[in-house]
Design a protein around this motif. Structure first.
Motif, short mmCIF file in Angstrom:
data_model
loop_
_atom_site.label_atom_id
_atom_site.label_comp_id
_atom_site.label_asym_id
_atom_site.label_seq_id
_atom_site.Cartn_x
_atom_site.Cartn_y
_atom_site.Cartn_z
N LYS A 197 -5.10 113.52 -25.38
CA LYS A 197 -5.16 114.63 -26.33
C LYS A 197 -6.59 115.11 -26.50
O LYS A 197 -7.52 114.32 -26.50
N ASN A 216 5.80 115.13 -30.03
CA ASN A 216 5.54 113.97 -30.87
C ASN A 216 4.27 113.24 -30.43
O ASN A 216 4.29 112.06 -30.11
N GLY A 217 3.17 113.98 -30.36
CA GLY A 217 1.88 113.38 -30.06
C GLY A 217 1.69 112.98 -28.61
O GLY A 217 0.74 112.28 -28.28
N GLN A 259 3.62 121.25 -32.05
CA GLN A 259 4.63 120.19 -32.00
C GLN A 259 5.74 120.48 -33.01
O GLN A 259 5.50 121.14 -34.02
N GLY A 267 4.66 118.94 -36.91
CA GLY A 267 3.38 118.59 -36.30
C GLY A 267 2.47 119.79 -36.20
O GLY A 267 2.88 120.93 -36.41
N VAL A 307 -1.61 121.21 -30.80
CA VAL A 307 -2.14 120.15 -29.96
C VAL A 307 -2.62 120.69 -28.62
O VAL A 307 -2.18 121.75 -28.17
N GLU A 329 -8.14 108.53 -30.87
CA GLU A 329 -6.98 109.41 -30.81
C GLU A 329 -7.22 110.52 -29.78
O GLU A 329 -6.29 111.01 -29.16
N ASN A 370 5.73 114.99 -35.98
CA ASN A 370 4.63 114.04 -35.81
C ASN A 370 5.16 112.69 -36.26
O ASN A 370 6.34 112.57 -36.60
N THR A 371 4.36 111.69 -36.24
CA THR A 371 4.85 110.33 -36.44
C THR A 371 5.52 110.09 -37.78
O THR A 371 6.35 109.22 -37.90
#
Length: 196
Positions: free
Chosen positions: A179, A163-164, A107, A116, A119, A25, A110-111
């Protein structure tokens, strides 16, 4: 009987694979940064470190003028500022991502659709870096918009920082933004970003 003896080996191997998958990740690109905004009191940086300002991101770069090192901040709403580095920060010899640039912020998603977390992203387009095989001196910067969408200045790929860092208009095999592990103690506190 031999199959039972191999069972712990298979379980251990599976655990290693799962652990390696989780580590993927985060980027393996170089990054080492820590800044105390309690000392600098920089409002541009503070906008991205405030959990009540979700969706505002700040690009952090470093430059040198007349022998003095500066931290430069530009947020996704267009605010810009710079502060001279403290003696401790100069000694720390920051590594700001692959080529002098990281982005931090909270964020909005998130998923799983929940809010979120905080980040940190690299400012280089990961797909251009890999396609050109250029990790030495890449110049494929993304440009932030107030919508939380970042666009590569070279290939035009769009990334959702809320969103990541997922790629929105990619092709098969394209990846999202790189990330980093990122933490903050708040708008007027400490922010740190580093590779895992």
């Amino acid at each position: 009987m031999k199959r039972i003896g191999l069972l712990p080996f298979y379980i251990f191997t599976l655990m290693l694979l799962v652990a390696c998958e989780a580590d993927q990740e985060y980027s393996t690109w170089p990054c080492r940064f820590s800044c105390n905004n309690q000392i600098h009191q920089d409002a541009t940086l503070a906008t991205a470190l405030d959990p009540n300002s979700r969706g505002v991101f700040c690009m952090i770069t470093e430059n040198t003028r007349a022998g003095v090192k500066y931290l430069c901040f530009k947020n996704s709403d267009g605010l810009e500022s710079q502060v001279p580095e403290s003696a401790e920060e100069v000694e720390a010899r920051f590594i700001l991502g692959l080529n002098n640039g990281i982005i931090v912020g909270y964020q909005t998603l998130n998923t799983d659709g929940a809010y979120g977390g905080f980040v940190g992203y690299d400012v280089q387009c990961p797909n251009c870096v890999r396609r050109e095989n250029n990790t030495v001196n890449p110049t494929y910067r993304i440009v932030m918009a107030s919508t939380g969408i970042a666009t590569c200045s070279k290939c035009g790929k769009k990334y959702d920082m809320n969103n990541g860092g997922i790629v929105l208009n990619g092709e098969k095999g394209d990846s999202g933004l790189e990330k980093y592990v990122a933490n903050t103690t708040g708008a007027w506190g400490i922010v740190s970003v580093f590779r895992r």
